[in-house]
Design an enzyme around this catalytic site. Sequence first.
Site, PDB file in Angstrom:
ATOM      1  N   GLY A  19      41.016  36.033  33.874  1.00 37.57           N
ATOM      2  CA  GLY A  19      41.099  37.673  33.718  1.00 37.57           C
ATOM      3  C   GLY A  19      40.711  38.207  31.890  1.00 37.57           C
ATOM      4  O   GLY A  19      40.109  38.118  31.846  1.00 37.57           O
ATOM      5  N   ASN A  20      41.654  39.641  31.928  1.00 35.68           N
ATOM      6  CA  ASN A  20      40.940  39.822  30.773  1.00 35.68           C
ATOM      7  C   ASN A  20      42.849  40.442  30.279  1.00 35.68           C
ATOM      8  O   ASN A  20      43.636  40.286  30.684  1.00 35.68           O
ATOM      9  CB  ASN A  20      40.165  41.083  31.395  1.00 35.68           C
TER      10      ASN A  20
END
Length: 418
Positions: A204-205
């Site tokens: 993810g980020n």
Amino acid sequence: MARVVLGVGAGIAAYKACELLRLLREAGHQVRVVPTPDALRFVGEPTWAALSGEPVTTDVWAGVSEVPHIRLGQSADLVMVAPATADLLARAAAGMASDLLTATLLTARCPVVYAPAMHTEMWEHPATVANVSLLRSRGAVVLDPAVGRLTGADSGAGRLPEPQELFGVAVTALRRGQPDLAGRRVVVSAGGTREELDPVRFLGNWSTGRQGYALARSAAARGADVTVVAANVELADPAGSRVRRVVSARDMHAVMLAEAAAADVIVMTAAVADFRPAARSDSKIKKDGRPPEPIRLTENPDILAELSARRAPDDQIVVGFAAETEADVDAARGKLARKGCDLLVVNPVGNGRGFGSSENEAVVLGADGTSTPIPRGSKEALADAVWDLVAARLKLPAPALSWYPAAVIRHVAGLLSG
Ligand code: CTP
């Protein structure tokens, strides 16, 4: 300091208007609360008077020598009605003036924002739908209610957005004046996609969705019909927007393509993963005493590039965001060309900037060669500046009657121009 009239309809959500009133007062605004007579069954006159520091009246017969129903509307910078009940919307649409609030609505020449709250059945009733269309066509902003828990155990569309959200709308309405995106359909992607490795892990980020939600809230405050495609966002829904939730880049791709079909403007603020694991394990990946294996990746679709390539350029404006750790404008110009969008908002991230921060700054590059710096400020201010650039590029005049389908308006505009 602005002069705000806070109209309060007779709905259970009137209690949330107390918090909205407090936020408006803390921001330094003078607020005159005008409840309908029945609204006082939910929150009483002393509460409104104490929180606003102003007298509270509900009918046109009190203080007649001051002609309050005319003076209040004429002198206001903003009228915000929260909650607006089905009955209040109907009376406003019919131009009735049976109490001080409806009389004030008739004399107001400033922006008027309604935040409806009611049961889903009442919101969806053809009578309410027609009243909302009529009010919008006359220049009022009518926010779509939030979806969620209603008065009882039931849930659906009809909730009053959270006070902080309504406050954000009020700030934009005060800053922008009359709604310049009325009748426009906009789709904003927000948040960060997640690409699953197994049932418990993902790539993810750090994107929180704050910039995308600020864009959505600002567009709604400026009269647009807003859909947000939200990837893993944990914020309160932005006022006035429909929210569609997604997880991965491929989910977002499918939903964006479907939503984009009817949109006038598409804004991609989401941080979309360029790659996903080539294989997702159905069970949790174990150490099993083996050395770690590299994760093989495969490419995700480039949603922005695809949306830009698919559209008819005169029909849609497409805006991309480029979060860059180094401000390299030449490289960003290359990205703008690669993506094929109209505007690319280039903003610095990392080292405390961008993700999760309440502030942002940017340079907006236009496919027409323009470059517009947006100085450091709130994400709301950046959102307003981006919509200014979009509004200047919308080729067709805003539809005078918002219930006319966009296709009809385009057809008529085409006949007129050609
Ligand atoms: N974007 C997209 N689909 C992707 C990747 C990015 O739609 N698979 C969009 C983002 O929402 C953003 C814009 O493209 O509006 C730029 O994103 P960015 O990550 O800066 O671009 P990339 O193409 O991934 O370039 P980079 O090599 O810098 O990561």
